[in-house]
Design a protein around this motif. Sequence first.
Motif, PDB file in Angstrom:
ATOM      1  N   ILE A 168       0.276  -1.218   0.328  1.00  0.00           N
ATOM      2  CA  ILE A 168       0.014  -0.285   0.199  1.00  0.00           C
ATOM      3  C   ILE A 168       0.714   1.526   0.073  1.00  0.00           C
ATOM      4  CG2 ILE A 168      -1.857   1.434   1.514  1.00  0.00           C
ATOM      5  CD1 ILE A 168      -2.398  -1.216   2.352  1.00  0.00           C
ATOM      6  N   THR A 169       0.584   1.951  -1.274  1.00  0.00           N
ATOM      7  CA  THR A 169       1.844   3.102  -1.045  1.00  0.00           C
ATOM      8  C   THR A 169       0.641   4.331  -1.434  1.00  0.00           C
ATOM      9  OG1 THR A 169       3.125   2.300  -2.599  1.00  0.00           O
ATOM     10  CG2 THR A 169       3.374   4.678  -2.385  1.00  0.00           C
ATOM     11  N   VAL A 170       0.602   4.950  -0.585  1.00  0.00           N
ATOM     12  CA  VAL A 170      -0.068   6.248  -0.665  1.00  0.00           C
ATOM     13  C   VAL A 170       1.023   7.981  -0.894  1.00  0.00           C
ATOM     14  CG1 VAL A 170      -1.101   8.200   0.890  1.00  0.00           C
ATOM     15  CG2 VAL A 170      -1.429   5.683   1.524  1.00  0.00           C
ATOM     16  N   ILE A 171       0.904   8.811  -1.479  1.00  0.00           N
ATOM     17  CA  ILE A 171       1.730   9.909  -1.973  1.00  0.00           C
ATOM     18  C   ILE A 171       0.784  11.268  -2.491  1.00  0.00           C
ATOM     19  CG2 ILE A 171       4.028  10.634  -3.906  1.00  0.00           C
ATOM     20  CD1 ILE A 171       3.558   7.827  -4.732  1.00  0.00           C
ATOM     21  N   GLN A 172       1.237  11.551  -1.561  1.00  0.00           N
ATOM     22  CA  GLN A 172       1.353  13.652  -2.235  1.00  0.00           C
ATOM     23  C   GLN A 172       2.096  14.487  -1.718  1.00  0.00           C
ATOM     24  OE1 GLN A 172      -1.444  15.117   1.926  1.00  0.00           O
ATOM     25  NE2 GLN A 172      -3.010  15.606  -0.720  1.00  0.00           N
ATOM     26  N   ASN A 173       2.451  15.208  -2.524  1.00  0.00           N
ATOM     27  CA  ASN A 173       2.854  16.846  -2.612  1.00  0.00           C
ATOM     28  C   ASN A 173       4.765  16.039  -2.873  1.00  0.00           C
ATOM     29  OD1 ASN A 173       0.746  18.328  -3.330  1.00  0.00           O
ATOM     30  ND2 ASN A 173       0.804  18.532  -1.549  1.00  0.00           N
ATOM     31  N   ASP A 174       4.877  14.896  -2.955  1.00  0.00           N
ATOM     32  CA  ASP A 174       6.352  14.210  -3.223  1.00  0.00           C
ATOM     33  C   ASP A 174       6.451  13.705  -2.512  1.00  0.00           C
ATOM     34  OD1 ASP A 174       6.489  15.143  -6.149  1.00  0.00           O
ATOM     35  OD2 ASP A 174       7.085  17.592  -5.437  1.00  0.00           O
ATOM     36  N   LYS A 175       5.804  13.369  -0.987  1.00  0.00           N
ATOM     37  CA  LYS A 175       6.152  12.826  -0.259  1.00  0.00           C
ATOM     38  C   LYS A 175       5.327  11.947   0.169  1.00  0.00           C
ATOM     39  CE  LYS A 175       7.569  16.373   2.301  1.00  0.00           C
ATOM     40  NZ  LYS A 175       7.473  17.394   2.869  1.00  0.00           N
ATOM     41  N   PHE A 176       5.659  10.419   0.354  1.00  0.00           N
ATOM     42  CA  PHE A 176       5.162   9.277   0.580  1.00  0.00           C
ATOM     43  C   PHE A 176       5.119   8.230   1.736  1.00  0.00           C
ATOM     44  CE2 PHE A 176       8.779   7.688   0.150  1.00  0.00           C
ATOM     45  CZ  PHE A 176       8.617   6.093   0.366  1.00  0.00           C
ATOM     46  N   LYS A 177       3.956   7.283   2.198  1.00  0.00           N
ATOM     47  CA  LYS A 177       4.146   6.066   2.951  1.00  0.00           C
ATOM     48  C   LYS A 177       3.531   4.903   1.821  1.00  0.00           C
ATOM     49  CE  LYS A 177       4.039   7.266   7.667  1.00  0.00           C
ATOM     50  NZ  LYS A 177       3.377   7.563   8.891  1.00  0.00           N
ATOM     51  N   ASN A 178       4.856   4.167   2.181  1.00  0.00           N
ATOM     52  CA  ASN A 178       4.710   2.835   1.885  1.00  0.00           C
ATOM     53  C   ASN A 178       4.758   1.622   3.003  1.00  0.00           C
ATOM     54  OD1 ASN A 178       5.236   1.051  -0.733  1.00  0.00           O
ATOM     55  ND2 ASN A 178       7.237   0.347  -0.067  1.00  0.00           N
ATOM     56  N   TYR A 179       3.674   0.785   2.992  1.00  0.00           N
ATOM     57  CA  TYR A 179       3.604  -0.201   3.235  1.00  0.00           C
ATOM     58  C   TYR A 179       3.919  -1.718   2.330  1.00  0.00           C
ATOM     59  CZ  TYR A 179       1.600   3.156   6.407  1.00  0.00           C
ATOM     60  OH  TYR A 179       1.506   4.081   6.954  1.00  0.00           O
ATOM     61  N   ARG A 180       4.282  -2.695   2.690  1.00  0.00           N
ATOM     62  CA  ARG A 180       4.862  -4.102   2.321  1.00  0.00           C
ATOM     63  C   ARG A 180       4.640  -4.708   3.040  1.00  0.00           C
ATOM     64  NH1 ARG A 180       9.435  -1.386   2.184  1.00  0.00           N
ATOM     65  NH2 ARG A 180      11.189  -2.081   3.163  1.00  0.00           N
ATOM     66  N   TYR A 181       3.997  -6.095   2.864  1.00  0.00           N
ATOM     67  CA  TYR A 181       4.211  -7.226   3.483  1.00  0.00           C
ATOM     68  C   TYR A 181       3.424  -8.707   2.793  1.00  0.00           C
ATOM     69  CZ  TYR A 181       4.146  -9.353   8.619  1.00  0.00           C
ATOM     70  OH  TYR A 181       4.659 -10.220   9.515  1.00  0.00           O
ATOM     71  N   TYR A 182       5.168  -9.690   3.720  1.00  0.00           N
ATOM     72  CA  TYR A 182       4.831 -10.581   2.043  1.00  0.00           C
ATOM     73  C   TYR A 182       3.373 -11.981   2.997  1.00  0.00           C
ATOM     74  CZ  TYR A 182       6.116 -15.031  -0.348  1.00  0.00           C
ATOM     75  OH  TYR A 182       6.269 -16.250  -1.159  1.00  0.00           O
ATOM     76  N   ALA A 183       2.630 -12.920   2.319  1.00  0.00           N
ATOM     77  CA  ALA A 183       1.720 -13.657   2.434  1.00  0.00           C
ATOM     78  C   ALA A 183       0.743 -13.283   4.055  1.00  0.00           C
ATOM     79  CB  ALA A 183       2.762 -14.590   2.900  1.00  0.00           C
ATOM     80  N   PRO A 184       0.480 -11.635   4.131  1.00  0.00           N
ATOM     81  CA  PRO A 184      -0.014 -11.418   5.053  1.00  0.00           C
ATOM     82  C   PRO A 184      -1.388 -12.152   6.029  1.00  0.00           C
ATOM     83  CG  PRO A 184      -0.693  -9.999   3.699  1.00  0.00           C
ATOM     84  CD  PRO A 184      -0.096 -11.094   3.014  1.00  0.00           C
ATOM     85  N   ARG A 185      -2.217 -12.938   5.507  1.00  0.00           N
ATOM     86  CA  ARG A 185      -2.975 -13.906   6.208  1.00  0.00           C
ATOM     87  C   ARG A 185      -2.643 -15.402   6.845  1.00  0.00           C
ATOM     88  NH1 ARG A 185      -7.875 -13.279   6.750  1.00  0.00           N
ATOM     89  NH2 ARG A 185      -8.172 -11.691   5.398  1.00  0.00           N
ATOM     90  N   HIS A 186      -1.781 -15.284   6.087  1.00  0.00           N
ATOM     91  CA  HIS A 186      -1.020 -16.779   6.267  1.00  0.00           C
ATOM     92  C   HIS A 186      -0.596 -16.511   8.029  1.00  0.00           C
ATOM     93  CE1 HIS A 186       1.112 -20.912   6.320  1.00  0.00           C
ATOM     94  NE2 HIS A 186       2.093 -19.954   6.774  1.00  0.00           N
ATOM     95  N   ILE A 187      -0.315 -15.036   8.131  1.00  0.00           N
ATOM     96  CA  ILE A 187       1.279 -14.984   9.038  1.00  0.00           C
ATOM     97  C   ILE A 187      -0.002 -14.516   9.782  1.00  0.00           C
ATOM     98  CG2 ILE A 187       3.177 -13.564  10.162  1.00  0.00           C
ATOM     99  CD1 ILE A 187       4.311 -15.262   8.203  1.00  0.00           C
ATOM    100  N   LEU A 188      -0.469 -14.080   9.569  1.00  0.00           N
ATOM    101  CA  LEU A 188      -1.499 -13.665  10.747  1.00  0.00           C
ATOM    102  C   LEU A 188      -2.079 -14.806  11.943  1.00  0.00           C
ATOM    103  CD1 LEU A 188      -2.677 -11.235  12.519  1.00  0.00           C
ATOM    104  CD2 LEU A 188      -5.033 -11.459  10.925  1.00  0.00           C
ATOM    105  N   GLU A 189      -2.645 -15.826  10.978  1.00  0.00           N
ATOM    106  CA  GLU A 189      -2.993 -16.922  10.761  1.00  0.00           C
ATOM    107  C   GLU A 189      -2.126 -18.889  11.782  1.00  0.00           C
ATOM    108  OE1 GLU A 189      -6.371 -17.561   8.201  1.00  0.00           O
ATOM    109  OE2 GLU A 189      -7.207 -15.355   8.926  1.00  0.00           O
ATOM    110  N   LYS A 190      -1.163 -18.444  11.118  1.00  0.00           N
ATOM    111  CA  LYS A 190      -0.275 -19.244  11.147  1.00  0.00           C
ATOM    112  C   LYS A 190       0.849 -19.493  11.762  1.00  0.00           C
ATOM    113  CE  LYS A 190      -3.079 -21.853   8.307  1.00  0.00           C
ATOM    114  NZ  LYS A 190      -4.361 -22.564   8.679  1.00  0.00           N
ATOM    115  N   CYS A 191       1.383 -18.006  11.949  1.00  0.00           N
ATOM    116  CA  CYS A 191       3.205 -17.546  12.698  1.00  0.00           C
ATOM    117  C   CYS A 191       2.185 -17.267  14.178  1.00  0.00           C
ATOM    118  CB  CYS A 191       3.495 -16.154  11.584  1.00  0.00           C
ATOM    119  SG  CYS A 191       5.181 -16.668  13.135  1.00  0.00           S
ATOM    120  N   LYS A 192       2.620 -17.877  15.111  1.00  0.00           N
ATOM    121  CA  LYS A 192       2.722 -17.541  16.732  1.00  0.00           C
ATOM    122  C   LYS A 192       3.876 -16.457  17.111  1.00  0.00           C
ATOM    123  CE  LYS A 192      -1.209 -20.041  16.420  1.00  0.00           C
ATOM    124  NZ  LYS A 192      -2.546 -19.206  16.721  1.00  0.00           N
TER     125      LYS A 192
END
Length: 215
Positions: A168-192
């Motif tokens: 998920i990347t959000v950009i405005q006026n040459d400023k931004f925030k960027n978030y990335r995650y691999y296999a998010p649901r698997h990690i949330l539900e299977k990894c403790k």
Amino acid sequence: MRYFLFFTLFILFSCNEKKKNNIIRKPNISTTFSIQKSQENVFLLPLIEKWNDSIFKLPYKLKNNEISVIIGIGYGWYAYDERNHYIFQNDSVIKHFKEKIPKAYLKKGYEKYSLEEFEVTTDLKRKLIKNINSSNFLSFLKYNQEDFKLKATTINPCMVSDANGYTITVIQNDKFKNYRYYAPRHILEKCKHESINKKMLKDFINLLEQWNIEI
């Protein structure tokens, strides 16, 4: 008698002055209200980091105060990745692009790059405006990428392969925030593991689903 008359006149004069001072006067109405209201209509996001093309190159030029929300999917099995670009201006969606990007390791010409623009229907516009104004979206911007990981005493043992990664990347006026995650649901539900910020990861998944991304 003369002193009494003088005293009476003094009292009457004082009462008249008091009445004058108690008259309610209409305040001067400033003409700056409409300007302030106009300024408030500009939707500014709390972004800090400086955007540049080394992160990835945008297929369009953003104008002043325009917002680009980019939802990316890195497919594990597919020969390409995708980015959905939603462009907003003054709290109204104006463009929707889908970018198809061949995997960098593939032989040149195996998969072609494409950029497609979609019509922004009334229903889609209503949904997208609701998304960008939602508390889920705005509150998520308080996170940084580093917040996905908490301090832990052991190494994260969770492993998964050939899954999808999401950005998920959000950009405005040459400023931004960027978030990335691999296999998010698997990690949330299977990894403790204790290093995983489950609260943020769940918020990340909820935000993707809010933008009609299947996890």
